[in-house]
Design a protein around this motif. Sequence first.
Motif, short mmCIF file in Angstrom:
data_model
loop_
_atom_site.label_atom_id
_atom_site.label_comp_id
_atom_site.label_asym_id
_atom_site.label_seq_id
_atom_site.Cartn_x
_atom_site.Cartn_y
_atom_site.Cartn_z
N UNK A 89 0.84 -1.21 0.00
CA UNK A 89 0.00 0.00 0.00
C UNK A 89 0.87 1.25 0.00
N UNK A 90 1.94 1.26 0.78
CA UNK A 90 2.84 2.42 0.79
C UNK A 90 3.56 2.54 -0.56
N UNK A 91 4.03 1.40 -1.10
CA UNK A 91 4.72 1.44 -2.39
C UNK A 91 3.80 1.97 -3.49
N UNK A 92 2.53 1.62 -3.44
CA UNK A 92 1.57 2.15 -4.41
C UNK A 92 1.47 3.67 -4.29
N UNK A 93 1.46 4.16 -3.06
CA UNK A 93 1.42 5.61 -2.85
C UNK A 93 2.71 6.27 -3.34
N UNK A 94 3.84 5.65 -3.03
CA UNK A 94 5.11 6.19 -3.52
C UNK A 94 5.11 6.23 -5.05
N UNK A 95 4.61 5.18 -5.69
CA UNK A 95 4.60 5.12 -7.14
C UNK A 95 3.73 6.23 -7.73
N UNK A 96 2.62 6.54 -7.07
CA UNK A 96 1.78 7.65 -7.53
C UNK A 96 2.57 8.96 -7.49
N UNK A 97 3.36 9.15 -6.46
CA UNK A 97 4.16 10.37 -6.36
C UNK A 97 5.21 10.39 -7.47
N UNK A 98 5.85 9.26 -7.72
CA UNK A 98 6.84 9.19 -8.79
C UNK A 98 6.18 9.51 -10.13
N UNK A 99 4.98 9.00 -10.36
CA UNK A 99 4.25 9.31 -11.60
C UNK A 99 3.99 10.80 -11.72
N UNK A 100 3.59 11.41 -10.62
CA UNK A 100 3.34 12.87 -10.63
C UNK A 100 4.65 13.64 -10.85
N UNK A 101 5.75 13.10 -10.34
CA UNK A 101 7.05 13.73 -10.58
C UNK A 101 7.38 13.69 -12.08
N UNK A 102 7.05 12.58 -12.73
CA UNK A 102 7.27 12.50 -14.19
C UNK A 102 6.45 13.58 -14.90
#
Length: 179
Positions: A89-102
């Motif tokens: 669940x945390x990794x999914x949230x982190x991945x969303x942030x990485x996507x927004x960073x892109x």
Amino acid sequence: MSDSVTWLLLAYRIPSEPSRLRAGVWRKLKALGAIYVQNSVAALPEDATAERALRALRAEIGQMGGTAQLLRADALAGGADLVTAYNTARDDEYEEIVDRCRDFLAEIEKETAEKHFTYGELEENDEDLTKLRGWFDKVTARDRLGASGREATVLALDACTTALDGFADAVYAADTDGS
């Protein structure tokens, strides 16, 4: 680590109508970083902050006409599964942030290619990066079991900071050249 984690479990029942009550509880549990073990049974690693929040939510559920029990539990079996679910669940949230960073980096590239070096654009991008950092801080606060996605997110945010610094330099140079 999975053997040593003590969990707080909130088991609850809420009247089916109005459905906004159920959705409100779900949103609050999600904001806390809780994972669902089963329908209407959410789990968080034990700590004082989580206990206070779940006790308050339990009281709120009672005020809605529902019932809730807050339990402290150690997994006799399957503890690693709970840790994995929590970290996923945390990794999914982190991945969303990485996507927004892109997306952020693409926006900086676009504005740079169009030579749209204005203070208004700089301010907007600065606000966007501040929001991303705030979101990261919230996820990091929930990341009590060491999810693996944190490092990639730190690198993505660093790349955004570097890109914004470069864009700011271009805005300042355009301002200096224009005066």
